[in-house]
Design an enzyme around this catalytic site. Structure first.
Site, PDB file in Angstrom:
ATOM      1  N   SER A 155       0.860  -1.187   0.000  1.00  0.00           N
ATOM      2  CA  SER A 155       0.000   0.000   0.000  1.00  0.00           C
ATOM      3  C   SER A 155       0.894   1.234   0.000  1.00  0.00           C
ATOM      4  O   SER A 155       1.993   1.194   0.575  1.00  0.00           O
ATOM      5  CB  SER A 155      -0.876   0.033   1.253  1.00  0.00           C
ATOM      6  OG  SER A 155      -1.483   1.306   1.399  1.00  0.00           O
ATOM      7  N   TYR A 191      -0.371  -0.509  10.509  1.00  0.00           N
ATOM      8  CA  TYR A 191      -0.622  -0.997   9.137  1.00  0.00           C
ATOM      9  C   TYR A 191       0.434  -0.455   8.176  1.00  0.00           C
ATOM     10  O   TYR A 191       1.023  -1.201   7.386  1.00  0.00           O
ATOM     11  CB  TYR A 191      -2.027  -0.555   8.729  1.00  0.00           C
ATOM     12  CG  TYR A 191      -2.399  -0.724   7.284  1.00  0.00           C
ATOM     13  CD1 TYR A 191      -2.751  -1.965   6.776  1.00  0.00           C
ATOM     14  CD2 TYR A 191      -2.441   0.384   6.425  1.00  0.00           C
ATOM     15  CE1 TYR A 191      -3.122  -2.105   5.441  1.00  0.00           C
ATOM     16  CE2 TYR A 191      -2.812   0.250   5.103  1.00  0.00           C
ATOM     17  CZ  TYR A 191      -3.148  -0.992   4.610  1.00  0.00           C
ATOM     18  OH  TYR A 191      -3.526  -1.135   3.291  1.00  0.00           O
ATOM     19  N   LYS A 250       3.090  -2.606   6.023  1.00  0.00           N
ATOM     20  CA  LYS A 250       3.162  -2.536   4.560  1.00  0.00           C
ATOM     21  C   LYS A 250       4.560  -2.088   4.105  1.00  0.00           C
ATOM     22  O   LYS A 250       5.062  -2.557   3.083  1.00  0.00           O
ATOM     23  CB  LYS A 250       2.091  -1.588   4.021  1.00  0.00           C
ATOM     24  CG  LYS A 250       0.660  -2.115   4.183  1.00  0.00           C
ATOM     25  CD  LYS A 250       0.395  -3.352   3.347  1.00  0.00           C
ATOM     26  CE  LYS A 250      -1.084  -3.688   3.272  1.00  0.00           C
ATOM     27  NZ  LYS A 250      -1.343  -4.918   2.496  1.00  0.00           N
TER      28      LYS A 250
HETATM   29  N1  LIG Z   1      -8.809  -0.595  -0.681  1.00  0.00           N
HETATM   30  C1  LIG Z   1      -7.776   0.230  -0.850  1.00  0.00           C
HETATM   31  O1  LIG Z   1      -7.944   1.425  -1.175  1.00  0.00           O
HETATM   32  C2  LIG Z   1      -6.366  -0.285  -0.676  1.00  0.00           C
HETATM   33  C3  LIG Z   1      -5.302   0.580  -0.990  1.00  0.00           C
HETATM   34  C4  LIG Z   1      -4.013   0.098  -0.885  1.00  0.00           C
HETATM   35  C5  LIG Z   1      -3.777  -1.203  -0.490  1.00  0.00           C
HETATM   36  N2  LIG Z   1      -4.815  -2.021  -0.180  1.00  0.00           N
HETATM   37  C6  LIG Z   1      -4.513  -3.416   0.213  1.00  0.00           C
HETATM   38  O2  LIG Z   1      -5.147  -4.289  -0.712  1.00  0.00           O
HETATM   39  C7  LIG Z   1      -5.513  -5.490  -0.041  1.00  0.00           C
HETATM   40  C8  LIG Z   1      -7.008  -5.748  -0.233  1.00  0.00           C
HETATM   41  O3  LIG Z   1      -7.720  -4.624   0.261  1.00  0.00           O
HETATM   42  P1  LIG Z   1      -9.309  -4.514   0.114  1.00  0.00           P
HETATM   43  O4  LIG Z   1      -9.657  -3.100   0.314  1.00  0.00           O
HETATM   44  O5  LIG Z   1      -9.746  -5.227  -1.111  1.00  0.00           O
HETATM   45  O6  LIG Z   1      -9.767  -5.340   1.421  1.00  0.00           O
HETATM   46  P2  LIG Z   1     -11.191  -5.974   1.806  1.00  0.00           P
HETATM   47  O7  LIG Z   1     -12.249  -5.542   0.855  1.00  0.00           O
HETATM   48  O8  LIG Z   1     -11.373  -5.724   3.260  1.00  0.00           O
HETATM   49  O9  LIG Z   1     -10.947  -7.543   1.579  1.00  0.00           O
HETATM   50  C9  LIG Z   1     -10.013  -8.199   2.389  1.00  0.00           C
HETATM   51  C10 LIG Z   1      -9.948  -9.641   1.982  1.00  0.00           C
HETATM   52  O10 LIG Z   1      -9.009 -10.288   2.849  1.00  0.00           O
HETATM   53  C11 LIG Z   1      -9.667 -11.336   3.561  1.00  0.00           C
HETATM   54  N3  LIG Z   1      -9.116 -11.403   4.909  1.00  0.00           N
HETATM   55  C12 LIG Z   1      -9.082 -10.431   5.850  1.00  0.00           C
HETATM   56  N4  LIG Z   1      -8.514 -10.889   6.982  1.00  0.00           N
HETATM   57  C13 LIG Z   1      -8.193 -12.184   6.737  1.00  0.00           C
HETATM   58  C14 LIG Z   1      -7.598 -13.203   7.517  1.00  0.00           C
HETATM   59  N5  LIG Z   1      -7.205 -12.990   8.778  1.00  0.00           N
HETATM   60  N6  LIG Z   1      -7.401 -14.417   6.953  1.00  0.00           N
HETATM   61  C15 LIG Z   1      -7.789 -14.660   5.666  1.00  0.00           C
HETATM   62  N7  LIG Z   1      -8.346 -13.726   4.882  1.00  0.00           N
HETATM   63  C16 LIG Z   1      -8.550 -12.510   5.415  1.00  0.00           C
HETATM   64  C17 LIG Z   1     -11.156 -10.946   3.558  1.00  0.00           C
HETATM   65  O11 LIG Z   1     -11.998 -12.075   3.729  1.00  0.00           O
HETATM   66  P3  LIG Z   1     -12.600 -12.453   5.197  1.00  0.00           P
HETATM   67  O12 LIG Z   1     -13.022 -11.169   5.849  1.00  0.00           O
HETATM   68  O13 LIG Z   1     -13.724 -13.401   4.909  1.00  0.00           O
HETATM   69  O14 LIG Z   1     -11.490 -13.129   5.930  1.00  0.00           O
HETATM   70  C18 LIG Z   1     -11.261 -10.368   2.152  1.00  0.00           C
HETATM   71  O15 LIG Z   1     -11.352 -11.415   1.212  1.00  0.00           O
HETATM   72  C19 LIG Z   1      -5.105  -5.313   1.419  1.00  0.00           C
HETATM   73  O16 LIG Z   1      -3.832  -5.901   1.607  1.00  0.00           O
HETATM   74  C20 LIG Z   1      -5.031  -3.814   1.580  1.00  0.00           C
HETATM   75  O17 LIG Z   1      -4.144  -3.451   2.610  1.00  0.00           O
HETATM   76  C21 LIG Z   1      -6.114  -1.590  -0.260  1.00  0.00           C
END
Ligand SMILES: NC(=O)c1ccc[n+]([C@@H]2O[C@H](COP(=O)([O-])OP(=O)(O)OC[C@H]3O[C@@H](n4cnc5c(N)ncnc54)[C@H](OP(=O)(O)O)[C@@H]3O)[C@@H](O)[C@H]2O)c1
Length: 266
Positions: A142, A155, A159
């Site tokens: 991130s 976090y 990262k």
């Molecule tokens: N969204 C953004 O703007 C953004 C920006 C930069 C980076 N990121 C990174 O991109 C990645 C995905 O982000 P997102 O926004 O798509 O997240 P999200 O919508 O919250 O989805 C997270 C995913 O990870 C799974 N997960 C969470 N905790 C877990 C655990 N302990 N064990 C197994 N699976 C787990 C969740 O499923 P369950 O809840 O069912 O476990 C879900 O499938 C993350 O690494 C985040 O830090 C996101």
């Protein structure tokens, strides 16, 4: 559990952690469209698994903070596909909390999910990929790991750790295994309101991005597809930023004006 409509035994195989929704589901769909067989994991099985091009991802339940369950996702990939070509370590995230008052348990859990679990998964994947003689591991980092991350300090630190981790592992695990980090900026997922606010706030955030929009999950998927492809065969230990040009330096919004800045930015 989802079923693939066609099973091509020669198709590349991909594990996407947290591929049940958000960016991970977008990455899973990107690989499905490219013809891969995809396994996603999460703590909860979603009502609908990612699908594209007539294929649906398979699902395995795991809390990847548990080292045994993390390694179990890699074993499950081998049980299903008999090889593992690509791992995208995408599961991650953090609620907002003030660093001054967050509990030790909160900080530990955030670092476990965003740094330690990806290391456990990568370790298990590397063992399989070394035996195969090839593989590509992709961490989803991130921009919070590359600039201050107030409200999500642990976090951001985790990262940042991922970005450093790939530099060490690329040296330890080459030449068979390549490992890189994709570093997204602001991404519009189905949780965009939860993460960034109401539509007006999201539009205001988008206006700060040089490309004038948030990333889509598919933008991140495209970067992962590149890092998994032969086109990136000389890239390992690298970070690929997907942030639409990044965040302008804060001093520019402090009323600083010089002839040069006006010439370049206005
Ligand atoms: N969204 C953004 O703007 C953004 C920006 C930069 C980076 N990121 C990174 O991109 C990645 C995905 O982000 P997102 O926004 O798509 O997240 P999200 O919508 O919250 O989805 C997270 C995913 O990870 C799974 N997960 C969470 N905790 C877990 C655990 N302990 N064990 C197994 N699976 C787990 C969740 O499923 P369950 O809840 O069912 O476990 C879900 O499938 C993350 O690494 C985040 O830090 C996101």
């Amino acid at each position: 559990m989802g079923q693939m409509s066609t099973v091509d035994e020669s198709a590349p195989t991909v594990l996407v952690t947290g591929g049940t929704r958000g960016i991970g589901a977008g990455i899973a769909r990107g690989f499905l469209r490219a013809g891969a067989r995809v396994l996603v994991c999460g703590r909860t099985e979603p009502a609908e698994l990612p699908c594209a091009a007539g294929r649906t991802a398979l699902f395995t339940r795991a809390d990847i903070r548990n080292p045994e369950q993390a390694a179990g996702t890699v074993r499950r990939s081998i049980d299903l596909f008999h090889r593992l070509d690509v791992v995208v370590s995408n599961a991650g995230g953090s609620p907002y909390a003030a660093a001054a008052t967050a509990s030790p348990r909160f900080h530990a859990k955030v670092i476990e999910l965003n740094l330690i679990a990806p290391l456990h998964i990568a370790q298990a994947a590397n063992a399989v990929m070394q035996d195969q003689g090839s593989g590509s591991i992709i961490m989803v980092g991130s921009v919070s790991g590359a600039r201050p991350s107030p409200g999500t300090a642990a976090y951001g630190a985790a990262k940042a750790g991922l970005q450093h981790l790939v530099t060490s592992l690329a040296i330890e695990w080459g030449p068979a295994v390549r490992i890189n980090c994709v570093v997204p900026g602001f991404v519009a997922t189905e949780s965009v309101a939860e993460q960034y606010g109401d539509p007006a706030t999201v539009a205001a955030v988008a206006a700060t991005v040089p490309l004038r929009r948030l990333a889509t999950p598919d933008d991140v998927a495209q970067a992962c597809l590149f890092l998994a492809s032969p086109g990136s065969s000389y890239i390992s230990g690298a970070c690929l930023t997907v942030h639409g040009g990044g965040e302008p330096p804060a001093f520019l919004s402090a009323g600083v004006r010089s002839k040069l800045i006006e010439h370049v930015l206005l």
